[in-house]
Design an enzyme around this catalytic site. Structure first.
Site, mmCIF file in Angstrom:
data_model
loop_
_atom_site.group_PDB
_atom_site.id
_atom_site.type_symbol
_atom_site.label_atom_id
_atom_site.label_comp_id
_atom_site.label_asym_id
_atom_site.label_seq_id
_atom_site.Cartn_x
_atom_site.Cartn_y
_atom_site.Cartn_z
ATOM 1 N N ASP A 113 -18.126 25.171 26.127
ATOM 2 C CA ASP A 113 -19.128 26.032 26.755
ATOM 3 C C ASP A 113 -18.802 27.506 26.517
ATOM 4 O O ASP A 113 -19.690 28.315 26.241
ATOM 5 C CB ASP A 113 -19.207 25.741 28.257
ATOM 6 C CG ASP A 113 -19.524 24.280 28.532
ATOM 7 O OD1 ASP A 113 -20.496 23.772 27.965
ATOM 8 O OD2 ASP A 113 -18.784 23.644 29.304
ATOM 9 N N GLU B 91 -19.716 14.604 19.254
ATOM 10 C CA GLU B 91 -21.167 14.639 19.430
ATOM 11 C C GLU B 91 -21.889 14.672 18.081
ATOM 12 O O GLU B 91 -22.939 14.052 17.913
ATOM 13 C CB GLU B 91 -21.546 15.853 20.285
ATOM 14 C CG GLU B 91 -21.044 15.717 21.726
ATOM 15 C CD GLU B 91 -20.519 17.004 22.339
ATOM 16 O OE1 GLU B 91 -19.790 16.925 23.348
ATOM 17 O OE2 GLU B 91 -20.833 18.091 21.804
ATOM 18 N N GLU C 244 -27.140 22.978 24.684
ATOM 19 C CA GLU C 244 -25.733 22.588 24.618
ATOM 20 C C GLU C 244 -25.640 21.087 24.839
ATOM 21 O O GLU C 244 -26.018 20.566 25.886
ATOM 22 C CB GLU C 244 -24.919 23.329 25.680
ATOM 23 C CG GLU C 244 -23.424 23.203 25.513
ATOM 24 C CD GLU C 244 -22.885 23.899 24.276
ATOM 25 O OE1 GLU C 244 -21.728 23.602 23.903
ATOM 26 O OE2 GLU C 244 -23.590 24.734 23.666
#
Length: 498
Positions: A482, A328, A297
Site C-alpha cells: 500500500d 496477485e 489496489e
C-alpha cells in the site's frame, strides 16, 4: 644502556626465528595492521573507497526522485479500513495449542486447523496471503488470544486506510477516507484525513496479521523470507458496504484522484452473493466523473472465477491504474488464461521477462494498449521483494522513472522501520542482467547502479524497472504494498485526458 641492547638483541633473535619458521608472517602482520586502521580521507595519500552497489543506487535515487510538474491536490480513498492486530504467527498458533504439521491452502477458513494448514502452506513459500474466517465465534476467540499475546501491536489496517495514511504524510494533499471507521481506528488516523460522518461506526473491524521472519521454522516448515498471513471475519469490508456512500461523497469532495481497494474482501461472501454485489460495485464505480482517474489496489484472492470477472468483464476495464504484487499477478494470468498461466508458483525472484509478458498481456488484452480499445487501464505498478516495474501505455502518464524509484525507496526504508535508508541494513537482491521477455525475440537489459531505473518498450507500452534495497531484518511487512502504490501515485502525473 646494556639492558636496552640486550632487549633489542632478544627481539631481533625472536623475529628472526619467526621469519625463519613462517616467511609470510611479516606481510600478514602488515595486512592485519592496515586493515585495523581507519581508512584515510581522500587527499590523504589514499584513494577513496568506491561506493557499494547499494550506496550507488540509494544516491542515484536521491537525484532521480523529483516531483511531477502537476501534483494531485485532493485524493479520495476507499473503502476497506480496519484495525490490524500484528502478532507472531508461530507464537499465536502455539498459544492456540496447535501442533506443526503439513501445509494446505484453503480458500475460506472454517476452523483453527484450517488456519494452521494455510499458514504453514504460505510460510513455507514465504508468500503473503489473506483469508476470510467463516466462523464468527471461533474468530473472536482467536482475536482475543492475539490481542492478549505478549508483544501484540495494534495498527491502522485495511488497504484504503493504509494508503490514506501514507498519502496524508504529504502536507500538500487533502485526503478523504471512506470505510468502516470505528473509534479505535479513528483515534489512530492521521489528523489530515477527512472521514465523512457516514463512515463512522460504533465498533471496529479487526484483522489478525500473523507475521513470520526470514528463516523462522515451525516443525518441518521454514520461511525463505519474511512475510505475513492475514485473516479476518469482516462483514462490513467483506460486503464493501461503504462503496456507494464513498462514490456519493465524491460529488462534494471533488477529488483529482480516486484510489479504490477492498474488492478482494468480497470473494468470501460466496459466488451467488459476490456476483450480485460485484455488479452493483461496477455501477457505483462507473458513476465517478470521467475526468477523474481511478487507481485500483488489488490484494490476495483465491477464486479464479471471481478474479476473472474482475479482469475481463467488469472492473479492470473501467479503472486507469492498478497496483499488485507477484502473487496477485500470477493469479491474474492463471484466472484469465494469460502468458505463463501454467506456472503454479514463482521460483525465487520472479523472472523479469515472464513478469513483463504478463503485464503486457494485461494492458493489451484488458487495457488501452490498443488505441481502438474502450478500456481505460493504462498503468500497472508491479512490486515484488527484489524489484518493482511500472508499465504504462505511452502518452498517458509522466514522471514514471521517479515514481517507480520512489516506491522502491519507501519499501526499503519502511520495512526497516526508518524514515530514510540505512545502507548497513539493506541488501541488493535484484538481478542486474535480465531480458525484456521470456521468449524470443527479446532484448538483453541490465541495471546500472548509477542510473538505477532501466527503461524499455514493447509496442506502445513502456516499462520502468528499479531494484529494491531489501531490508535484512524487516520490522514490519504489512502495508508495504500500500505504501509503495501510494508513493508511486504521489510522484506520477497524468499527461492525457482520462
Amino acid at each position: 644502556m646494556w639492558r636496552k641492547a640486550v632487549l633489542v638483541a632478544v627481539l631481533a633473535l625472536g623475529m628472526g626465528y619467526l621469519y625463519h619458521t613462517d616467511p609470510e608472517l611479516p606481510a600478514r602482520m602488515l595486512s592485519y595492521v592496515s586493515q585495523s586502521l581507519p581508512p584515510m580521507e581522500a587527499g590523504g595519500g589514499s584513494e577513496p573507497r568506491p561506493p557499494t552497489l547499494e550506496e550507488a543506487i540509494a544516491r542515484a535515487w536521491q537525484t532521480l526522485i523529483t516531483a511531477p510538474a502537476r501534483r494531485w491536490g485532493r485524493v479520495a480513498v476507499g473503502v476497506n479500513a480496519c484495525v490490524d492486530v500484528v502478532v507472531s504467527g508461530v507464537g499465536l498458533l502455539q498459544a492456540l495449542a496447535l501442533e506443526p504439521g503439513s501445509g494446505r491452502d484453503h480458500e475460506v477458513l472454517h476452523s483453527k486447523e484450517d488456519l494452521k494448514e494455510a499458514f504453514i502452506h504460505y510460510m513455507g513459500k514465504g508468500a503473503a496471503a489473506e483469508r476470510f474466517f467463516s466462523d464468527k465465534e471461533v474468530f473472536q476467540r482467536i482475536a482475543r488470544a492475539a490481542a492478549e499475546y505478549p508483544g501484540a501491536q495494534l495498527y491502522v489496517g485495511g488497504n484504503a486506510a493504509l494508503i490514506g495514511q501514507k498519502l496524508a504524510s504529504n502536507p500538500q494533499l487533502v485526503v478523504l477516507l471512506c470505510g468502516p471507521v470505528g473509534p479505535k481506528l479513528h483515534e489512530m488516523l492521521d489528523e489530515q484525513i477527512v472521514v465523512p460522518p457516514e463512515s463512522l461506526q460504533e465498533t471496529d473491524e479487526y484483522h489478525l496479521i500473523l507475521e513470520y521472519k526470514s528463516g523462522e521454522q515451525w516443525g518441518p516448515s521454514r520461511a525463505p523470507q519474511a512475510n505475513r498471513f492475514i485473516l479476518s471475519h469482516d462483514v462490513s469490508n467483506g460486503e464493501m458496504s461503504a462503496l456507494e456512500m464513498f462514490v456519493a461523497s465524491l460529488e462534494e469532495f471533488q477529488p483529482d484522484l480516486v484510489v479504490l481497494s477492498g474488492l478482494h474482501m468480497m470473494e468470501g461472501m460466496g459466488r451467488e452473493l459476490w456476483e450480485e454485489r460485484l455488479k452493483e460495485a461496477v455501477v457505483a464505480i462507473s458513476d465517478v466523473r470521467n475526468e477523474v482517474p481511478i487507481h485500483l489496489e488489488l490484494a490476495s484472492m483465491t477464486d479464479r472465477d471471481y478474479m476473472n470477472r474482475i479482469l475481463q468483464e467488469q472492473v479492470m476495464p473501467i479503472v486507469n491504474s492498478i497496483g499488485l504484487n507477484e502473487q496477485e499477478l500470477l493469479f491474474l494470468t492463471q484466472s484469465g488464461g494469460g502468458p505463463h498461466s501454467d506456472l503454479t508458483s514463482w521460483d525465487g525472484v520472479p523472472d523479469v521477462g515472464r513478469v513483463t509478458d504478463i503485464l503486457l498481456w494485461v494492458l493489451e488484452q484488458h487495457g488501452r494498449a490498443d488505441a481502438q480499445s474502450e478500456a481505460d487501464l493504462t498503468r500497472i505498478h508491479f512490486h515484488t521483494l527484489a524489484y518493482h516495474i511500472l508499465a504504462t501505455v505511452d502518452g498517458h502518464w509522466g514522471n514514471q522513472a521517479a515514481a517507480v524509484a520512489a516506491g522502491a525507496r519507501v519499501a526499503s526504508s519502511q520495512a526497516c522501520g526508518l524514515q530514510t535508508i540505512d545502507i548497513s541494513k539493506v541488501l541488493l537482491k535484484a538481478p542486474l542482467n535480465f531480458h525484456s521477455s521470456f521468449s524470443e525475440p527479446r532484448e538483453s537489459l541490465k541495471v546500472e547502479p548509477s542510473r538505477p531505473v532501466t527503461v524499455w518498450r514493447r509496442g506502445n507500452v513502456s516499462f520502468h524497472l528499479t531494484p529494491v534495497l531489501v531490508c535484512k531484518q524487516p520490522l514490519r511487512t504489512v502495508g508495504l504494498g500500500d505504501a509503495i502504490s501510494a508513493e508511486g501515485l504521489v510522484f506520477s502525473e497524468l499527461t492525457s485526458e482520462v
